[in-house]
Design a protein around this motif. Structure first.
Motif, mmCIF file in Angstrom:
data_model
loop_
_atom_site.group_PDB
_atom_site.id
_atom_site.type_symbol
_atom_site.label_atom_id
_atom_site.label_comp_id
_atom_site.label_asym_id
_atom_site.label_seq_id
_atom_site.Cartn_x
_atom_site.Cartn_y
_atom_site.Cartn_z
ATOM 1 N N TRP B 287 0.847 -1.203 0.000
ATOM 2 C CA TRP B 287 0.000 0.000 0.000
ATOM 3 C C TRP B 287 0.886 1.257 0.000
ATOM 4 O O TRP B 287 0.589 2.247 -0.649
ATOM 5 N N ASN B 288 1.988 1.141 0.707
ATOM 6 C CA ASN B 288 2.902 2.275 0.813
ATOM 7 C C ASN B 288 3.963 2.249 -0.297
ATOM 8 O O ASN B 288 4.983 2.915 -0.202
ATOM 9 N N GLY B 289 3.752 1.470 -1.328
ATOM 10 C CA GLY B 289 4.583 1.589 -2.524
ATOM 11 C C GLY B 289 5.768 0.660 -2.660
ATOM 12 O O GLY B 289 6.485 0.727 -3.654
ATOM 13 N N ALA B 290 6.002 -0.216 -1.684
ATOM 14 C CA ALA B 290 7.120 -1.153 -1.826
ATOM 15 C C ALA B 290 6.603 -2.438 -2.461
ATOM 16 O O ALA B 290 5.421 -2.739 -2.410
ATOM 17 N N ILE B 442 0.818 7.033 -3.864
ATOM 18 C CA ILE B 442 1.647 6.558 -2.757
ATOM 19 C C ILE B 442 1.648 7.629 -1.658
ATOM 20 O O ILE B 442 1.837 8.816 -1.956
#
Ligand SMILES: Cc1ncc(C[n+]2csc(CCOP(=O)(O)OP(=O)(O)O)c2C)c(N)n1
Ligand code: SF4
Ligand SMILES: [Mg+2]
Lengths: 351, 629
Positions: B287-290, B442
């Motif tokens: 969800w946080n882009g990783a 993000i």
């Protein structure tokens, strides 16, 4: 019912913070909680704290589980990203989010049901990891959203609205956090904004896991005579042990503290917490003594509040993981893949 | 008349060795040494490890199939048994095919072993040889294993120089260990050459059939895929048989992702408190882009289901490797099965369906791992990769893994700061492009990118809702996205060269056995078309293959025909057309089992001339296909 935007009328003279933003810029959607619910006061304190710290709203990450309390992440900082997880599992979402980007501000909001029953395991393990986040429990002794069943924080002898008496001992999140090695442990009351706002600010700036257990009465299901989590009971049995003033690094100390009365502690980023002991002999830097004092007051039916334990610098989650400063969601791909030549080498042992 | 003949009779470069030992005695390195020595002689080889869910003291077997034809499956027969475990002697001896060989430790007499007069018994005093040359209980146990490797090397005519080289690669930095291993190997080798006529008729002759091949297990290959996909967050809770995937990822990262100056890492490796937390961490990080993933097995999938539903509905990418083992419940943790097909496809309550990939071998584990991350990002949804213990933990011979340096992760529809600057307002769940896939942002990137992620009812604009119309708009759009997924997932692999009106279908690790069975059936005049399904949702070619065949065998490794169920639920195939071939005892399926099942179904024993109408049809007496006549 759909999204309820707040009517926006900005007064030109509204005070502005260092970013030129007003408090309105830190608000969220209109609350749908019961009028008088303690949770709404906590929301207001979070808005105040974030505005005063001049956090860039988009760097605020709001995480919660399920419950009336967990709904409140929609009611503040609507320019920040929010994640309403499943019941009791917010700490794992917080862990992953934080792993992906260590540089944002993580605020978790949970309830006593969400944290102490279904989510007890994840709560404990987030503390063990010393996840860099502010974790607020909006503690009302009941499951509000499912209509008033006792939660695991209900005190022995506390009466439910329908008359039933709780006979099981409570799980106290503050004592639990202390035994698990938490480095920032506080208790407060939704009705004491003066105490709560600096605690939230200090918790946000603390490097590592900061817990604030906030007594937050449920006016609909747990505000009656015989409840130990009602407004009346809390006000009467509430003792501030340590008051914490928070002074951000970028601000001068405005008030004079006389020696002996106050203990200023410098945080990792240069911010200071000035601790003022209000209860005699209470030492917020001695974990064992703090636990004993808290338990003694509990026996007398009293809530000891304030920044009950604080230890400034320690190893947080990313230090334990040994990760780089560059957020893991932004490391260039070239640095992540060993490439064709690398594969050639890695496969040597399989030929 | 031979009712069920082995596919071919054993011979040079075509036989099976089974080694029976006790777990915890260090036989793994001796077995690996033998496998590698055969492989380096250019001869294709298959290794299967049958081990207990235990740390020390229970029986364990290792099966080495030397297969000049390069088959990938278990053969189901044993030609040479190395019986090192007293407790299992009786059944081990019984398992050897007539005319086979039995090797045992003759330090102690074992008259019972001679109960079969159709075997050649080779007694080597392994314990005595080792005890005379080595001190210390532990050393003696370990060296006895290398000693039987020496015995086999002599009997099979393995290249001693090659063995020396392999040992040097393993113990290069520890010369004392290298010496003792070489010595133990020579003890067995020399004794055998002196006392028996070597080599056996079943032995290894150099070939050139392993060039450009590697021997690798599926979990290592999948971990390599995660490394190359650019995954930076890995979270898991230990469970056999998935643990080695995470271990491999960690050690690959330690080798390639640590800054030599600062010692800081370009990855977070998180051992969670349970699988609920593991998948939560993956979802939070994605969800946080990783790029984030976890690996687990059946029990873990059960625990992850609530979160998988959230990720489906809130549209968060996540990659989950399910290394399937035998269920239900704890089942047999160290045995293989394909028992999670339905649990993964429909994991979670409500209308939920997940993209699943079904690798057939380690090579595919590598490529599909990369693909899983691309698909998860592109489709903003969880992708489950269903491997199994057989693929994950056994060494398979496969083609060298290739990497194209021009690869860049497909991160899907992410709006960056410039795009957000340009647009008026961002709506998280709006179908802007008509493919059912919305745009995402993000956290922390831009004030306009903020949105609220929730598993509760939401509108296409991202707001909370309980409105019937608003709810359904999003639910229907998710269905459209599911249709888009059908076009993006890997297509089935189809071999219709038999031009038959009877087909055979499988998924995952059934592939090797089915291919071998097809060869065996062809030799008996039975020709079938073949399809291996590689993903769910099923692409159009799956529907077409099923429609084009009058009868379709569905080969899978579970009791309840889960794959067949999924085919009947998710395609328009008539149920009655699909005939199950089910293998679910925990051992990998063998070709012989499939051949027998097919022949039994077609109504004629192998070798029989009086073929049923169905059999005559597949044997080439062409019957017009549906739609053709
Ligand atoms: C898996 C699961 N079980 C049960 C529920 C129902 N449920 C929703 S909120 C809640 C309790 C919330 O209590 P608390 O966290 O104290 O929040 P409050 O409403 O009191 O603020 C429960 C049991 C759920 N959402 N998910
Ligand atoms: S039910 Fe209780 S906790 Fe929920 S909103 Fe109403 S007062 Fe607050
Ligand atoms: Mg509550």
């Amino acid at each position: 019912m759909t999204f309820i935007p707040k009517p926006r009328i900005d007064h030109p003279n509204l005070p502005r913070n260092a970013l030129g933003l007003t408090r309105r810029d830190y608000e969220g959607a209109l609350s749908t909680l019961c009028a008088g619910c303690g949770h709404d006061s906590i929301t207001a304190a979070i808005v105040e704290a974030c505005w005063d710290l001049a956090l860039r709203p988009e760097t605020v990450v709001k995480l919660s589980g399920i419950g009336c309390s967990s709904k409140t992440t929609a009611y503040f900082v609507s320019r920040g990203h929010g994640f309403n997880a499943v019941h009791g599992r917010m700490p794992s979402i917080a862990t992953g989010a934080n792993a992906a980007n260590r540089h944002l501000h993580y605020i978790g909001v949970s309830g006593d049901g969400d944290t102490l029953s279904i989510g007890l395991g994840q709560f404990c393990h987030a503390i063990r990891r010393n996840l860099n986040m502010l974790y607020i429990i909006e503690n009302n002794g009941v499951y509000g959203l499912t209509k008033g069943q006792f939660s695991a924080s209900a005190d022995v002898g506390s009466k439910a609205k329908k008359g039933e008496t709780n006979l099981q001992p409570p799980i106290d999140p503050v004592l639990l956090a202390l035994t698990l090695g938490a480095s920032f442990v506080a208790r407060s009351f939704s009705g004491d904004k003066r105490q709560l706002v600096p605690l939230i600010q200090a918790g946000l700036r603390h490097k590592g896991f900061a817990l604030i257990d906030v007594l937050s009465p449920c006016v609909t299901f747990n505000d009656h005579e015989g409840s130990t989590k009602s407004y009346a009971y809390t006000r009467e049995h509430y003792e501030v042990a340590v008051h914490a003033d928070f002074i951000p690094a970028e601000r001068e100390i405005a008030v004079e503290y006389s020696a002996g009365e106050a203990l200023p502690v410098t945080m990792h980023d240069g911010s200071r917490i000035v601790l003022r002991k209000l209860a005699e002999d209470y030492d917020p830097t001695d974990r064992i003594a703090a636990m004993a004092a808290i338990q003694e007051h509990m026996r007398a039916g009293e809530y000891l509040t304030g920044l009950l334990y604080f230890e400034p610098s320690n190893r947080e989650f990313h230090d334990i993981c040994g990760t780089t400063d560059v957020p893991l969601n932004s490391v260039p791909y070239e640095q992540l893949s060993p490439g064709k030549a690398g594969l050639e080498k890695l496969l040597a042992r399989y030929r | 008349m031979n009712v069920s003949p082995p596919a071919t009779s054993p011979g040079i470069n075509d036989f099976v060795i089974k080694i029976a030992t006790v777990n915890g005695t260090g036989s793994a390195s001796a077995n690996a040494l033998l496998m590698k020595a055969i492989f380096r002689s250019g001869v294709p080889v298959v290794g299967k490890n049958y081990f207990p869910s235990n740390i020390q003291g229970l029986p364990t077997w290792y099966e080495i199939r030397v297969t000049r034809d390069g088959y990938a499956a278990r053969s189901g027969t044993v030609d040479i048994m190395v019986a090192m475990n007293v407790e299992t002697y009786a059944r081990d001896v019984a398992e050897v095919a007539p005319g086979g060989y039995l090797i045992y430790d003759s330090t102690w007499p074992r008259p019972a072993l001679l109960s079969r007069n159709d075997l050649t018994v080779i007694g080597v005093p392994l314990a005595r040889l080792v005890n005379e040359s080595f001190e210390g209980v532990r050393t003696r146990i370990l060296m006895k294993n290398i000693c039987y490797a020496g015995v086999l090397a002599a009997l099979l005519d393995l290249d001693v120089e090659c063995v020396r080289q392999l040992l040097a690669e393993t113990y290069g930095r520890r010369p004392a260990l290298l010496d003792s291993n070489m010595k133990a190997f020579a003890l067995g080798y020399d004794y055998t050459r002196q006392h028996f006529s070597c080599p056996l008729p079943l032995h290894v002759e150099k070939m050139d059939a392993t060039r450009g091949r590697i021997m690798i297990d599926g979990n290592t290959a999948a971990a390599l895929g995660c490394l190359y996909a650019g995954a930076t967050v890995a979270a898991w809770y230990p469970i056999t048989p998935s643990t080695s995937l995470m271990d491999a990822f960690k050690s690959l990262c330690d080798r390639t992702r640590v800054d030599p100056q600062t010692g800081r890492r370009n990855f977070a490796f998180i051992q969670a408190e349970d699988e609920l937390a593991a998948i939560g961490i993956v979802i939070g990080a994605a969800w946080n882009g990783a790029r984030a993933f976890t690996a687990t097995s059946g029990p873990g999938v059960s625990l992850m289901t609530e979160f998988l539903g959230l990720a489906y509905y809130a549209e968060v990418p996540a990659v989950v490797f399910d290394i399937q083992r035998v269920g239900p419940s704890t089942g047999m943790p160290t045995r293989t099965q394909q028992g999670d097909i339905l649990a993964c496809a429909y994991a979670s309550h409500g209308d939920t369906r997940h993209v699943c990939l079904y690798p057939a071998n380690p090579e595919e584990c590598f490529y599909m791992a990369v693909q899983a991350f691309d698909l998860a990002d592109r489709l903003q949804t969880p992708v489950l990769v269903l491997s199994d213990l057989d693929i994950g933990m056994n060494d398979w011979m496969c083609r060298e893994l290739e990497w194209d340096d021009s690869y860049r992760p497909d991160r899907g529809k992410i709006l960056g700061p410039e795009e957000l600057d340009r647009i008026e307002k961002f709506y998280r769940y709006l179908d802007v492009d008509g493919d059912g896939i919305p745009y995402r942002t993000i956290p922390g990137v831009h004030p306009k990118g903020a949105y609220f992620t929730r598993g509760s009812g939401h509108t296409q604009y991202g707001a909370y809702t309980e409105d019937p119309v608003e709810y359904q708009i999003v639910a229907d759009r998710l269905l459209k996205k599911w249709d888009t997924a059908k076009r993006l997932v890997p297509r089935a692999i189809i071999d219709a060269t038999a031009d038959s009106d009877i087909g055979i279908v499988t998924i995952g690790s059934g592939d090797g056995a089915v291919r071998e069975a097809l060869d065996a059936l062809r030799r008996q005049g039975v020709r079938l078309d073949y399809m291996r399904v590689r993903a769910f949702p099923f692409s159009e070619d799956v529907e077409r293959f099923l429609a084009a065949h009058r009868l379709v065998f569905v080969v899978e490794q579970n009791r309840d025909a889960q794959f067949r169920t999924l085919l009947t639920l998710e395609t328009s195939v008539e149920k009655s057309k699909l005939r199950s071939i089910l293998h679910y005892n925990g051992l990998p399926i063998s070709s012989g089992f499939i051949v027998e099942s097919v022949l039994a179904e077609l109504g004629a024993p192998a070798g029989s001339r009086a073929a049923s109408p169905a059999l005559s049809a597949v044997r080439g007496d062409k019957v017009p296909k549906a739609g053709e006549g």
